[in-house]
Design an enzyme around this catalytic site. Sequence first.
Site, PDB file in Angstrom:
ATOM      1  N   LYS A  53       9.329   3.211   3.357  1.00 51.98           N
ATOM      2  CA  LYS A  53       8.304   4.250   3.299  1.00 51.98           C
ATOM      3  C   LYS A  53       7.190   3.866   2.323  1.00 51.98           C
ATOM      4  O   LYS A  53       7.403   3.133   1.352  1.00 51.98           O
ATOM      5  CB  LYS A  53       8.911   5.590   2.881  1.00 51.98           C
ATOM      6  CG  LYS A  53       9.323   5.678   1.421  1.00 51.98           C
ATOM      7  CD  LYS A  53       9.638   7.118   1.042  1.00 51.98           C
ATOM      8  CE  LYS A  53       9.940   7.217  -0.462  1.00 51.98           C
ATOM      9  NZ  LYS A  53      10.081   8.604  -0.924  1.00 51.98           N
TER      10      LYS A  53
ATOM     11  N   LYS B 240      18.468   4.016  -6.385  1.00 46.27           N
ATOM     12  CA  LYS B 240      17.922   3.740  -7.711  1.00 46.27           C
ATOM     13  C   LYS B 240      19.019   3.550  -8.750  1.00 46.27           C
ATOM     14  O   LYS B 240      18.855   2.787  -9.705  1.00 46.27           O
ATOM     15  CB  LYS B 240      16.973   4.863  -8.116  1.00 46.27           C
ATOM     16  CG  LYS B 240      15.726   4.900  -7.246  1.00 46.27           C
ATOM     17  CD  LYS B 240      14.784   6.027  -7.618  1.00 46.27           C
ATOM     18  CE  LYS B 240      13.568   6.008  -6.708  1.00 46.27           C
ATOM     19  NZ  LYS B 240      12.616   7.103  -7.020  1.00 46.27           N
TER      20      LYS B 240
ATOM     21  N   LYS C 100       4.130   6.033  -3.827  1.00 46.87           N
ATOM     22  CA  LYS C 100       3.320   5.768  -5.021  1.00 46.87           C
ATOM     23  C   LYS C 100       4.163   5.221  -6.163  1.00 46.87           C
ATOM     24  O   LYS C 100       3.627   4.713  -7.149  1.00 46.87           O
ATOM     25  CB  LYS C 100       2.601   7.042  -5.475  1.00 46.87           C
ATOM     26  CG  LYS C 100       3.513   8.200  -5.814  1.00 46.87           C
ATOM     27  CD  LYS C 100       2.711   9.456  -6.097  1.00 46.87           C
ATOM     28  CE  LYS C 100       3.626  10.630  -6.375  1.00 46.87           C
ATOM     29  NZ  LYS C 100       2.885  11.899  -6.557  1.00 46.87           N
TER      30      LYS C 100
END
Length: 315
Positions: free
Chosen positions: A175, A72, A178
């Site tokens: 993966k 990230k 959410k």
Amino acid sequence: DLHAITAGGHSPKELEESTRKSAAIYLAAGVSPEKASVFVQSHVAAHSELCWLLNCVSPIGWLEKMIQFKEKARKQGEDVSVGLLDYPVLMAADILLYNADLVPVGEDQRQHLELTRDIAGRFNNLYGGNKWKKRGKNEKSPSGRFRGKDVLIVPEAFTPKSGGRVMSLTDGSAKMSKSNPAEGSRINVLDSPDVIAQKIKRCKTDAIEGMNYDDERPEAKNLLTMYELCTGMSREEVLNECASMRWGEFKPALTEVVVDHLKPIQEKYEEIMNEEGYLDSVLEQGAVRANEVAEKTCADVRDAMGFVHRKSRYM
């Protein structure tokens, strides 16, 4: 809820709504408030306090090695938040506060559990054992334990053989998450049957006939694992039933078992959300019980580090 703000720029309204929704889903999925303390993380101040205390014994190099942070940080550059770097320490505090010796984790979280173990071990080496024993004249710590042992329990990881990592519907090598902006990449617990059917119908597959768990077929392996988890079958039973199917047969079959699996959870969720005062009562009682345990752990950590003992828990 503290973890939900790590990236920064969250919506206060959505945070409040999603916090209550997540708690209700846990209860609907079968977590019993009689057996487990279900509470909001920020309602137990010891989580934030222990996070800070552990920050001060955690080398920054350990945090910079975390795969999720590196991924990230590459995307966000200088805009990446300190919270994103530090949330594994908060996760460590979440675990260590409650003296857990075995922690269920998915494959993608094993690195964070290993970091928790490293932080606990480092803290014990710095402040536990004989160093802790010499801290005071009384043999017992503020929590009532005998000084001279490890201050924090070093937990072990437990990852189930199947379902330890459920992958994205749109990419079998990534993966299911959410946080992925692509709604079609995942199945949410509260998705309607029509939405579930649409997502599975559009999910990524391959051009090979038949179904198997071959690692060279990540999408097939992932969808078979979902079938296995939703039915409670063994891998052998799943293959006996599905091995000869083509995608056109398997996708509707998968849709049916996913919908059937989620239906009672969704119905219970609606009951919980519609029962006035129930959810708030569960969260309040859970926070009271959690505070009792967490404050004892935090008191021992403060004692081992040399902080002046608090006369009142509310100081």
